[in-house]
Enzyme design. Structure first.
Site, PDB file in Angstrom:
ATOM      1  CG  ASP A 136      -9.375 -11.888  10.636  1.00 11.77           C
ATOM      2  OD1 ASP A 136     -10.435 -11.791   9.993  1.00 11.77           O
ATOM      3  OD2 ASP A 136      -8.753 -10.906  11.064  1.00 11.77           O
ATOM      4  CG  HIS A 183      -7.685  -2.125   3.458  1.00 16.37           C
ATOM      5  ND1 HIS A 183      -6.972  -3.009   2.694  1.00 16.37           N
ATOM      6  CD2 HIS A 183      -8.643  -2.855   4.078  1.00 16.37           C
ATOM      7  CE1 HIS A 183      -7.473  -4.223   2.840  1.00 16.37           C
ATOM      8  NE2 HIS A 183      -8.484  -4.154   3.676  1.00 16.37           N
ATOM      9  CE1 TYR A 228      -4.262  -1.410   0.047  1.00 16.83           C
ATOM     10  CE2 TYR A 228      -3.153  -3.055   1.378  1.00 16.83           C
ATOM     11  CZ  TYR A 228      -4.240  -2.661   0.619  1.00 16.83           C
ATOM     12  OH  TYR A 228      -5.280  -3.524   0.438  1.00 16.83           O
ATOM     13  NE  ARG A 285     -16.634  -4.281   3.496  1.00 14.75           N
ATOM     14  CZ  ARG A 285     -16.418  -5.596   3.448  1.00 14.75           C
ATOM     15  NH1 ARG A 285     -17.313  -6.391   2.895  1.00 14.75           N
ATOM     16  NH2 ARG A 285     -15.322  -6.101   3.963  1.00 14.75           N
ATOM     17  CD  GLU A 327     -14.195  -9.756   2.952  1.00 13.78           C
ATOM     18  OE1 GLU A 327     -12.986  -9.698   2.650  1.00 13.78           O
ATOM     19  OE2 GLU A 327     -14.744  -8.954   3.728  1.00 13.78           O
ATOM     20  CD  GLU A 366     -14.396  -3.707   1.461  1.00 14.63           C
ATOM     21  OE1 GLU A 366     -13.700  -4.167   2.396  1.00 14.63           O
ATOM     22  OE2 GLU A 366     -14.756  -4.396   0.491  1.00 14.63           O
ATOM     23  CD  GLU A 373     -12.738  -3.823   6.395  1.00 12.18           C
ATOM     24  OE1 GLU A 373     -11.538  -4.080   6.605  1.00 12.18           O
ATOM     25  OE2 GLU A 373     -13.331  -4.143   5.351  1.00 12.18           O
ATOM     26  CG  HIS A 426     -14.900  -7.328   7.497  1.00 11.32           C
ATOM     27  ND1 HIS A 426     -14.051  -7.326   8.594  1.00 11.32           N
ATOM     28  CD2 HIS A 426     -14.096  -7.321   6.414  1.00 11.32           C
ATOM     29  CE1 HIS A 426     -12.796  -7.319   8.190  1.00 11.32           C
ATOM     30  NE2 HIS A 426     -12.790  -7.314   6.865  1.00 11.32           N
TER      31      HIS A 426
END
Length: 281
Positions: A256, A152, A104, A223, A279, A176, A202, A252
């Protein structure tokens, strides 16, 4: 909770939430979520029904999911997207790094002149590269495939408005998390300036974060991470609230999230009239 009846889910949730002075934090909410999802599982066993039946029954026979692919350059991402399409995915999240940089942002290599050799984020190259990749993906993959991109929360509010506007011609399924939770007021500016479909939530912990976005119709998809919000009980209320304002769900679901968490999302997806997409992890 010891000695309390397992069939009083709402009462147990409120007791856990209100008995703690510090509320709306991810640690407390995840702990409550573990209890909440276990109690819904017990309730389903007591009734001898799947939980979606307890939520009102099926609103659909299956749920739409998306796959996440990426690449440093468009041809790589397009190849991965086509492989996902061959598996039957009709919607794909396209992620990208920037050539010569970290995932990123830029990475200053050994011997290069810089303040340090760690990863440094630069929003400009990221936005230009991501836009060009998404434009090429749309051109090569066609109009029928839904394209998603996740920012993000890594750009400034001004850059977020600009980026959403620049991506409008791509016709994304949604963009998103283009803003951080601290900057959600800027969704008003994005709405005023472009028609790019927006998803957010999220990182949310509190109703104070998702309520204004839903009530003012500033996003198209909510989300929220179920365990981050406190489990199935509050997420069901979020879905019902969102339905009244034409906002769809897109919970979301990264890798994990445990199988229990994904199962809870699946049951809520099946029973929610305003389900949008899930997702898949």
């Amino acid at each position: 909770l010891i000695g309390k009846p397992a069939d009083r889910i709402e009462d147990a949730w409120q007791a856990c939430y209100n008995s703690a002075y510090w509320r709306n934090g991810p640690v407390l909410n995840n702990a409550i979520s573990g209890v909440d999802e276990a109690l819904w599982d017990i309730k389903g066993r007591q009734a001898n029904m799947p939980v979606y039946q307890l939520l009102g029954g099926k609103a659909r026979e299956a749920i739409l999911t998306y796959d996440t692919v990426g690449g440093m350059e468009a041809p790589e991402a397009i190849d991965h997207a086509r492989a996902a399409m061959e598996k039957g995915f009709r919607c794909i999240k396209i992620m990208t790094g920037v050539p010569g940089m970290a995932a990123y942002g830029p990475r200053v290599g050994p011997g290069a002149k810089g303040l340090h050799e760690g990863a440094v984020f630069d929003a400009g190259p990221y936005m230009r590269h991501a836009r060009q990749m998404l434009e090429e993906c749309r051109k090569q993959l066609g109009e029928e495939i839904g394209l998603i991109h996740d920012v993000h929360e890594r750009v400034s509010p001004h850059e977020a408005v600009q980026f959403a506007k620049e991506l409008e011609p791509v016709g994304l399924f949604y963009l998103e998390d283009v803003l951080s939770p601290e900057d959600i007021d800027y969704f008003r500016q994005i709405r005023q300036q472009c028609a790019t479909s927006l998803a957010m939530g999220e990182l949310f912990n509190s109703p104070h974060e998702w309520q204004p976005l839903i009530a003012e119709r500033l996003i198209d998809y909510i989300r929220v991470h179920l365990s981050q919000a406190g489990g199935l009980t509050p997420a069901r209320k979020i879905a019902i609230l969102a339905e009244q304002f034409g906002v769809k769900t897109a919970w979301h679901g990264p890798g994990d999230v445990s199988p229990v968490g994904h199962t809870a999302q699946l049951h809520l997806d099946l029973a929610s009239y305003n389900f949008g997409i899930q997702e898949g992890g």
